[in-house]
Structures are given as C-alpha cells and as structure tokens.
Design a protein around this motif. Sequence first.
Motif, PDB file in Angstrom:
ATOM      1  N   THR A   1       0.840  -1.188   0.000  1.00  0.00           N
ATOM      2  CA  THR A   1       0.000   0.000   0.000  1.00  0.00           C
ATOM      3  C   THR A   1       0.877   1.240   0.000  1.00  0.00           C
TER       4      THR A   1
ATOM      5  N   PRO B   1      -3.058   0.134  -3.708  1.00  0.00           N
ATOM      6  CA  PRO B   1      -4.114   0.820  -2.940  1.00  0.00           C
ATOM      7  C   PRO B   1      -3.485   1.941  -2.104  1.00  0.00           C
TER       8      PRO B   1
ATOM      9  N   VAL C   1      -3.912   4.341   1.181  1.00  0.00           N
ATOM     10  CA  VAL C   1      -4.612   4.317   2.464  1.00  0.00           C
ATOM     11  C   VAL C   1      -4.362   5.600   3.241  1.00  0.00           C
TER      12      VAL C   1
ATOM     13  N   ASP D   1      -5.371   3.459   8.004  1.00  0.00           N
ATOM     14  CA  ASP D   1      -5.287   2.368   7.034  1.00  0.00           C
ATOM     15  C   ASP D   1      -6.587   2.147   6.259  1.00  0.00           C
TER      16      ASP D   1
ATOM     17  N   LEU E   1      -9.173   2.681   3.116  1.00  0.00           N
ATOM     18  CA  LEU E   1      -9.013   2.837   1.672  1.00  0.00           C
ATOM     19  C   LEU E   1      -9.355   4.266   1.259  1.00  0.00           C
TER      20      LEU E   1
END
Length: 153
Positions: free
Chosen positions: A86, A109, A111, A115, A117
């Motif tokens: 991430t 992804p 974050v 944490d 999304l």
Amino acid sequence: MGERLTTGEICTRSVTIAFRQTTLNGAARLMRENHVGALIVVDEVGAQRVVLGVLTDRDIVTAVVAADLDPSTLCVEDVMTTDLVTAREDDSLIDLMRTMRRKGVRRIPVVGAQDELVGVVTLDDVLDILAQELGLLVAAIDSEGQRERKVRG
C-alpha cells in the motif's frame, strides 16, 4: 497540484472493490462492468473500508483458468493477493515509483491515517503525470530558445 506531488493527489478515488466472500464469477463481472483489471479487496470495519488484498485479472487467469479450476466454486479470498503493498496518501510521487519498482507492482491501494481505503494508483496514472511534467520541461526549453532568438536576433 502542490510543489511536492503526493500519491493522494494522483490516485483515483473511485475504486471498484470486492469483499472476501464475493464469488470469483461475481468479481470477474465487476471487472468487466467497471472496465478495470483489478479489484481492491476490503473489509468493512465500522464506517471504514480496510484493505485486505488485491484481485487482478491475471490472478484469475494464472491461479484458476490455467489450473483448470472451476471458478464458480471459488471466492475472491481463495485467489486474491494478500502480500499487500500500500501507499500512504501523503507519500511522494518518487516514493511511490520506488515502491512500485522494488515490489514489482503496477497497482497500489492508497490508504489514509487509519489504514482506510482512500483510492488506488496505477502505473498508468504515474506515467500520465510524468508525461505532463516532461511536456512542461520541453516547453521550458522551447521558450528559452525563443527568448534567446529575441535577445540575440
């Protein structure tokens, strides 16, 4: 965009997601309907979506189709990549590119502080930004030449 371009500034905030128990056929339909090659797999924790993994079209092909498995018997969690990479929303573009290169991934992804999304950034997004920046450099070179011609004749 600020002077220090961040991952949060270039990421796509509209993310196609799946849950662990989403059927593999359902996941493939999501990819087709949303014209994406990957789904971010999340768990809902309170009001936030926490990233658990990523499922790509390549995962489906290599782990299921090429192995002659029946996709109708599998869920996303059976195939998704859980070795998660991430990026933080405030990571620099340079840090993002280094992570992509070091980890060998094309999609990451993004974050937030808890944490949760925030979005997803792809190699295509990075290449688009770099192309824009290179265009600015080319324009600077052109304008320097024009300025010189005016001054020197």
